[in-house]
Each structure stands twice: as C-alpha cells, then as structure tokens.
Design an enzyme around this catalytic site. Structure first.
Site, mmCIF file in Angstrom:
data_model
loop_
_atom_site.group_PDB
_atom_site.id
_atom_site.type_symbol
_atom_site.label_atom_id
_atom_site.label_comp_id
_atom_site.label_asym_id
_atom_site.label_seq_id
_atom_site.Cartn_x
_atom_site.Cartn_y
_atom_site.Cartn_z
ATOM 1 N N HIS A 53 0.820 -1.215 0.000
ATOM 2 C CA HIS A 53 0.000 0.000 0.000
ATOM 3 C C HIS A 53 0.858 1.272 0.000
ATOM 4 C CE1 HIS A 53 -3.149 -2.820 1.096
ATOM 5 N NE2 HIS A 53 -2.429 -3.209 2.133
ATOM 6 N N SER A 76 1.598 -0.260 -5.519
ATOM 7 C CA SER A 76 0.720 -0.536 -4.388
ATOM 8 C C SER A 76 0.180 -1.947 -4.532
ATOM 9 C CB SER A 76 -0.430 0.468 -4.341
ATOM 10 O OG SER A 76 -1.074 0.373 -3.089
ATOM 11 N N SER A 81 -5.740 1.719 -2.137
ATOM 12 C CA SER A 81 -5.045 2.089 -0.900
ATOM 13 C C SER A 81 -4.005 3.194 -1.051
ATOM 14 C CB SER A 81 -4.374 0.847 -0.299
ATOM 15 O OG SER A 81 -3.394 0.353 -1.187
ATOM 16 N N ASP A 128 3.355 -7.535 0.029
ATOM 17 C CA ASP A 128 2.229 -7.474 0.983
ATOM 18 C C ASP A 128 1.041 -8.160 0.318
ATOM 19 O OD1 ASP A 128 0.093 -6.868 2.621
ATOM 20 O OD2 ASP A 128 0.576 -4.741 2.836
ATOM 21 N N GLU A 188 4.578 -9.189 4.250
ATOM 22 C CA GLU A 188 3.969 -8.355 5.281
ATOM 23 C C GLU A 188 2.767 -8.981 5.990
ATOM 24 O OE1 GLU A 188 4.847 -5.336 6.328
ATOM 25 O OE2 GLU A 188 3.049 -4.422 7.155
ATOM 26 N N ASN A 213 4.924 -10.994 9.032
ATOM 27 C CA ASN A 213 3.648 -10.927 9.750
ATOM 28 C C ASN A 213 3.742 -11.557 11.133
ATOM 29 O OD1 ASN A 213 0.641 -10.424 9.751
ATOM 30 N ND2 ASN A 213 0.669 -12.635 10.091
ATOM 31 N N LYS A 218 4.743 -7.382 14.802
ATOM 32 C CA LYS A 218 3.903 -7.066 13.646
ATOM 33 C C LYS A 218 2.468 -7.511 13.944
ATOM 34 C CE LYS A 218 1.971 -6.906 9.516
ATOM 35 N NZ LYS A 218 0.579 -7.341 9.283
ATOM 36 N N ASP A 222 0.194 -4.356 14.656
ATOM 37 C CA ASP A 222 -0.437 -3.780 13.449
ATOM 38 C C ASP A 222 -1.825 -4.388 13.238
ATOM 39 O OD1 ASP A 222 -1.167 -4.217 10.639
ATOM 40 O OD2 ASP A 222 0.820 -3.626 9.989
ATOM 41 N N ASN A 223 -1.895 -5.727 13.178
ATOM 42 C CA ASN A 223 -3.178 -6.379 12.899
ATOM 43 C C ASN A 223 -4.200 -6.042 13.980
ATOM 44 O OD1 ASN A 223 -1.042 -7.534 11.470
ATOM 45 N ND2 ASN A 223 -2.052 -9.512 11.252
ATOM 46 N N CYS A 227 -5.839 -2.048 13.493
ATOM 47 C CA CYS A 227 -7.260 -2.123 13.104
ATOM 48 C C CYS A 227 -8.150 -1.478 14.156
ATOM 49 C CB CYS A 227 -7.678 -3.570 12.872
ATOM 50 S SG CYS A 227 -6.885 -4.282 11.410
ATOM 51 N N HIS A 333 -7.378 -9.053 3.683
ATOM 52 C CA HIS A 333 -6.525 -8.597 2.578
ATOM 53 C C HIS A 333 -7.220 -8.575 1.228
ATOM 54 C CE1 HIS A 333 -2.691 -7.443 0.871
ATOM 55 N NE2 HIS A 333 -2.982 -8.236 -0.135
ATOM 56 N N HIS A 383 -3.559 2.231 8.940
ATOM 57 C CA HIS A 383 -3.138 2.354 10.337
ATOM 58 C C HIS A 383 -2.286 3.606 10.561
ATOM 59 C CE1 HIS A 383 -4.566 -1.624 10.443
ATOM 60 N NE2 HIS A 383 -3.444 -2.299 10.507
ATOM 61 N N SER A 391 5.838 -2.514 12.268
ATOM 62 C CA SER A 391 5.771 -3.461 11.140
ATOM 63 C C SER A 391 6.944 -3.259 10.190
ATOM 64 C CB SER A 391 4.477 -3.248 10.356
ATOM 65 O OG SER A 391 3.369 -3.398 11.179
ATOM 66 N N GLN A 395 10.225 -5.188 8.530
ATOM 67 C CA GLN A 395 10.466 -5.345 7.090
ATOM 68 C C GLN A 395 11.919 -5.014 6.735
ATOM 69 O OE1 GLN A 395 9.174 -6.546 4.503
ATOM 70 N NE2 GLN A 395 6.951 -6.593 4.719
HETATM 71 P P1 NAI Z 1 -5.975 -14.693 11.667
HETATM 72 O O1 NAI Z 1 -5.711 -16.012 11.044
HETATM 73 O O2 NAI Z 1 -5.325 -14.323 12.947
HETATM 74 O O3 NAI Z 1 -7.557 -14.493 11.887
HETATM 75 C C1 NAI Z 1 -8.535 -14.871 10.990
HETATM 76 C C2 NAI Z 1 -9.648 -15.516 11.834
HETATM 77 O O4 NAI Z 1 -10.790 -15.755 11.009
HETATM 78 C C3 NAI Z 1 -9.248 -16.871 12.419
HETATM 79 O O5 NAI Z 1 -9.406 -16.860 13.824
HETATM 80 C C4 NAI Z 1 -10.176 -17.863 11.734
HETATM 81 O O6 NAI Z 1 -10.530 -18.929 12.592
HETATM 82 C C5 NAI Z 1 -11.373 -16.992 11.398
HETATM 83 N N1 NAI Z 1 -12.182 -17.503 10.294
HETATM 84 C C6 NAI Z 1 -11.800 -18.149 9.166
HETATM 85 N N2 NAI Z 1 -12.856 -18.437 8.391
HETATM 86 C C7 NAI Z 1 -13.950 -17.956 9.039
HETATM 87 C C8 NAI Z 1 -15.345 -17.936 8.746
HETATM 88 N N3 NAI Z 1 -15.817 -18.485 7.621
HETATM 89 N N4 NAI Z 1 -16.175 -17.352 9.627
HETATM 90 C C9 NAI Z 1 -15.713 -16.799 10.788
HETATM 91 N N5 NAI Z 1 -14.392 -16.792 11.111
HETATM 92 C C10 NAI Z 1 -13.534 -17.354 10.249
HETATM 93 O O7 NAI Z 1 -5.610 -13.619 10.534
HETATM 94 P P2 NAI Z 1 -5.390 -12.043 10.785
HETATM 95 O O8 NAI Z 1 -3.964 -11.786 11.046
HETATM 96 O O9 NAI Z 1 -6.417 -11.581 11.724
HETATM 97 O O10 NAI Z 1 -5.678 -11.479 9.315
HETATM 98 C C11 NAI Z 1 -6.966 -11.534 8.722
HETATM 99 C C12 NAI Z 1 -6.919 -10.873 7.351
HETATM 100 O O11 NAI Z 1 -6.635 -9.488 7.483
HETATM 101 C C13 NAI Z 1 -5.835 -11.412 6.428
HETATM 102 O O12 NAI Z 1 -6.317 -11.392 5.104
HETATM 103 C C14 NAI Z 1 -4.721 -10.411 6.589
HETATM 104 O O13 NAI Z 1 -3.829 -10.441 5.504
HETATM 105 C C15 NAI Z 1 -5.500 -9.139 6.689
HETATM 106 N N6 NAI Z 1 -4.869 -7.982 7.338
HETATM 107 C C16 NAI Z 1 -5.426 -6.767 7.054
HETATM 108 C C17 NAI Z 1 -4.935 -5.629 7.640
HETATM 109 C C18 NAI Z 1 -5.523 -4.303 7.308
HETATM 110 O O14 NAI Z 1 -4.960 -3.286 7.680
HETATM 111 N N7 NAI Z 1 -6.636 -4.225 6.620
HETATM 112 C C19 NAI Z 1 -3.818 -5.664 8.590
HETATM 113 C C20 NAI Z 1 -3.340 -6.993 8.861
HETATM 114 C C21 NAI Z 1 -3.862 -8.101 8.256
#
Ligand code: NAI
Length: 462
Positions: A53, A76, A81, A128, A188, A213, A218, A222-223, A227, A333, A383, A391, A395
């Site tokens: 991003h 990006s 983003s 990322d 990332e 990650n 991180k 960050d996550n 958020c 993501h 963020h 984070s 990197q």
């Molecule tokens: P995580 O693996 O810690 O959490 C995902 C959770 O979703 C897990 O606990 C899993 O059991 C649950 N899950 C899976 N399928 C499901 C369903 N059908 N219904 C309900 N729950 C379900 O992953 P994390 O780190 O929380 O990341 C989640 C997403 O966010 C990823 O795609 C990651 O790349 C992205 N991300 C986005 C950020 C942003 O700023 N927008 C920042 C960091 C990560």
C-alpha cells in the site's frame, strides 16, 4: 529517468512531504535504523521491488530502504489504498513509483510489472499479500510451458494472465531470469504468508522468504492495535453514521478481528462475533462479545465486517436478508471475503469514492465499502504511523537479513529471530515514555534467560 513514475499528480509532492515529515516523528523504529545503518549502507546493491500500500507510512519505509543503500521501485498492492500525495512525494524524491488511488485492475498489474523494471532486474522482493511473488512465479511457470495456475482472486485471473502474456511477448525469458536472480522475499501480511507456506509445501518456492507478519511486533500490534484505530476511522469517513448503539457483526476473531471488535466496541457499538475456531470463539466470549452465527444476525445487525482472510464469508444469500441500509465491509486482505461479484447485476448508486449503495431485490439497500476491498485503507488512510513503524522496522530488518545474512536462510519460510523482534519493540518505547525494568542477574538466572533477553521461549504466545 525523470519521468519513471506514474502518480495521480506530481504537484501533490509538497503536501506529501509535509505529512512525511510528521510521520517520521511517529516512526522511531525506522528513524533509528537510519541512524544506526545510514552510513554503513547494508542494503547497497539490493534492488528491491516493493508491492505494498503506497501510503505516507510506506513512503517513510521506502526512504529508509534508500537511505540504507537500496535501489527501490514501488507499486501498491491494492487498487484503492494509495495516498496520492505520498506517491507524489516519493516520485519527486527520485524513487520510481507506480500507484494511483482508484487505479483499474489492469493498471494494477501493469504497474506491478513496471515496478520490476530495474535496468538489471530486481534481486529482492518486499511483498504485501504476495502479488509480486505470485507475478514472477506464475510467469516463470508459463515460460516453462506449464499452465498459469489459478489464483485465489478468480476475477483477477484473466487480468493477471493477460499481463503475463504481454510481458512474455515483449521480453521472452524475462520471468525465469528474474525469478533466478531474486535472493529473497519479505512478506507483510497473514494472507501473503499463507501463500508462501503453500508454495513451499508444494515445492514451488524458489528462494528464502521471511514471514514478517508473525513477528510478534507485527501481527500482535499492526493487525490488532492498527485495526483498532483504523476500522472505525474507515466506516466513519465513508458513512458518517452514528456508531454508538448500532449492532455490528465482526466475522473472525483472529488478530485483525480482535482489533476490529475493539474498534467498534470503543465507538459504542454493540459487537457480536462469528468464528470457526473454538479457541478464538472462547476468547471473543471471554472478552465480552456475544459469539453468534451470521445467519441469525442478518435481519437485525447494522454493520457487517469481515476479518477472516477466508473467502465467501458474506455471501449473496446473506446480503439478500440484511436490513435496509446495512453497512457491509471487509478489512481482510482480499475482496473475496464478500461475494461482491454476485452483486454486479444489482442497481448500484455511487455515493462517493469507495462508497456504493446497492439495491437488493427486496428493495432494501446496502452500503458497500471499497467494493469489498480492505476498507481501512480504501475509505481511510490505514493504520497510524506509530504501529506501522513497528511493522516496517521488521520489514527493513528482514530485507537486511536476506540480503547480508543469506547463509542463515535456506529456501523456505522463516521468522525473524526473537532478539530482533524484541529490538523492534525496544525502539518504540521511548517515544511513548515507557520505562523498562531491568532484570537482576539472579532473577534472569532464576527464570532461565539472560539480562539482555530474549525474555521468552519460542513457544510463548504473548
Ligand atoms: P488470523 O488467522 O489471525 O484471523 C482470521 C480468523 O478468522 C481466524 O481466527 C479464523 O478462525 C477466522 N475464520 C476463518 N474463516 C472464518 C469464517 N468463515 N467465519 C468466521 N471466522 C472465520 O488472521 P489475521 O492476522 O487476523 O488477518 C486476517 C486478514 O486481514 C488477512 O487477510 C490479513 O492479511 C488481513 N490484514 C489486514 C490488515 C488491514 O490493515 N486491513 C492488517 C493486517 C492483516
């Protein structure tokens, strides 16, 4: 080359620079790496293609990589983003960048291709979500005469294939040559890391990777805390809706889900959570959230947010049941968490950039944020700098490790050693006035660590 960039408006550079100057004061990890390594230039010779991003915080990352000696080209990793003033500041500073907020999917893959175009090709990837890694590996497969494998975001598949075919026609053998000179990738995010472990399991990862990650500094920051600040920021900037009193359903209670639920709760919403993992479901319940089945909440909840990194979590049959003016968004993501494609034949009214109102067959309307792409970056500015500093310090350390310490990293997916994770945290303490207690030697011996750390065993979960 003076015009080796594609940005919305280069005249935004002065504004970008002012915000960059402010961000630097909130990014102590990156700034202290500049101080520590600015002279020795440990990234000299590294030609890093970055796909992440293009925000103000990323601009501070890019300038840190450059100050440490790297050549950098940037795109990006998401069509919505980019912060155009950040991209302009980077371009004006002489680093090639190809990113415009609201670029098309075709442009997205074309810009990624352009970010690879060092005269001698890149030798490092900073990714990322894995698009840069995917691009070069899929292209090399195609050059070997294999099928270009299906990719997770299926609506993008044709666009990616077309871009790969274009590059193959223009520069035969380019993908294979590029793949072979990549020394490593640092990744990332959770979703990109999943892709890397899959590639390695299938024997398709040709170079070492560092999973940034899963540095504690991180994903547990960050996550989660990122958020916590940026989810409601995105919803507010998009809708200006009153959050207090609303019922919000957060799908997923991993790191992003925990931060998202906290964000909504902090704004006064009544938050419910869905989960598939019993451990995370229990955590949500004990954090005070009702854990529910999505189907039971459709008719009554006001806000639905996906945080799972999984696909088809909110499906068309769900959206048909939602009440009038329900807000639907994703902070994971990729946009495949919500079945946006299934809404395409409905009536869309664009309210403003990245906010659409969609009329369902029942006559009820939905407010869809960022067309289902990550709304904290699409509808707001992602963020805050401070958490991104943690984070991105990971990197930079990962790039330095892969570039200089390659004997330590065989082909496979690695996590940075704990002493570096602790270093990242340490670099962020002073800025917020944290005073750290020092262990006495006898105490350190008693709990089996050294006075300088690491302070926890590898299996500790924080
Ligand atoms: P995580 O693996 O810690 O959490 C995902 C959770 O979703 C897990 O606990 C899993 O059991 C649950 N899950 C899976 N399928 C499901 C369903 N059908 N219904 C309900 N729950 C379900 O992953 P994390 O780190 O929380 O990341 C989640 C997403 O966010 C990823 O795609 C990651 O790349 C992205 N991300 C986005 C950020 C942003 O700023 N927008 C920042 C960091 C990560």
């Amino acid at each position: 080359m003076a015009t080796d960039y594609i940005v919305k408006d280069i005249d935004l550079a002065a504004f970008g620079r002012k915000e960059l100057d402010i961000a630097e004061t909130e990014m102590p990890g990156l700034m202290s790496l500049r101080e520590e390594y600015g002279e020795s230039k440990p990234l000299k010779g590294a030609r890093i293609v970055g796909s992440l991003h293009m925000t103000i915080q990323t601009a501070v990352l890019i300038e840190t990589l450059v100050e440490l000696g790297a050549d950098v080209r940037w795109a990006s990793c998401n069509i919505f983003s980019t912060q155009d003033h950040a991209a302009a500041a980077i371009a004006a500073g002489g680093t090639p960048v190809f990113a415009i907020k609201g670029q098309s999917l075709e442009e997205h893959w074309d810009y990624l291709d352009k970010s690879f175009m060092f005269p001698d090709g890149p030798n490092m990837i900073l990714d990322d979500g894995g698009d840069a890694t995917l691009y070069v590996l899929l292209g090399a497969r195609a050059e070997a005469g294999e099928d270009i494998i299906p990719v997770p975001q299926s609506e993008e598949e044709e666009v990616i294939k077309a871009q790969i075919k274009k590059r193959m026609a223009e520069s035969p053998g380019w993908f294979t040559k590029t793949r072979d000179q990549i020394k490593g990738v640092s990744e990332e995010t959770t979703t990109g890391v999943h892709r890397l472990y899959d590639l390695h399991k299938n024997g398709q990862l040709p170079f070492p990777a560092i999973n940034v990650n899963d540095s504690v500094t991180k994903s547990k920051f960050d996550n989660k805390y990122g958020c916590k600040e940026s989810l409601v920021d995105g919803i507010r900037r998009a809708t200006d809706t009153m959050m207090a009193g609303k019922v919000a359903v957060v799908c997923g209670y991993g790191d992003v889900g925990k931060g998202s639920a906290a964000s909504l709760a902090g704004a006064g919403a009544r938050v419910k959570v869905t989960e598939v993992d019993p451990i995370c479901a229990l955590q949500a319940a004990m954090d005070g959230f009702e854990v529910v089945i999505l189907e039971d909440e459709l008719a009554t909840a006001d806000v639905f947010i996906t945080t799972t990194g999984n696909k088809d979590v909110i499906r068309i049959e769900h959206m048909r049941e939602m009440k009038d003016m329900a807000i639907v968004g994703n902070i994971g993501h990729f946009d495949n968490e919500i079945q946006v494609a299934a809404l395409k034949n409905h009536k869309w009214t664009n309210i403003k950039e990245q906010v659409d109102m969609i009329e369902m067959p029942s006559g009820n309307r939905l407010i869809l944020l960022s067309e289902g792409r990550l709304l904290n970056l699409g509808n707001a500015t992602g963020h805050p700098s401070f958490v991104m500093s943690a984070s991105f310090t990971n990197q930079v350390l990962a790039q330095m490790e892969l570039w200089n310490n390659d004997d330590a990293y065989a082909v496979g997916v690695h996590i940075l050693p704990k002493h570096l994770d602790e270093k990242v945290a340490r670099l962020h303490l002073k800025r917020i006035g944290v005073k750290l207690t020092e262990l006495k030697k006898e105490q350190a011996d008693y709990i089996g660590v050294t006075v300088e750390g690491p302070f926890k065993p590898e299996h500790y979960r924080y």
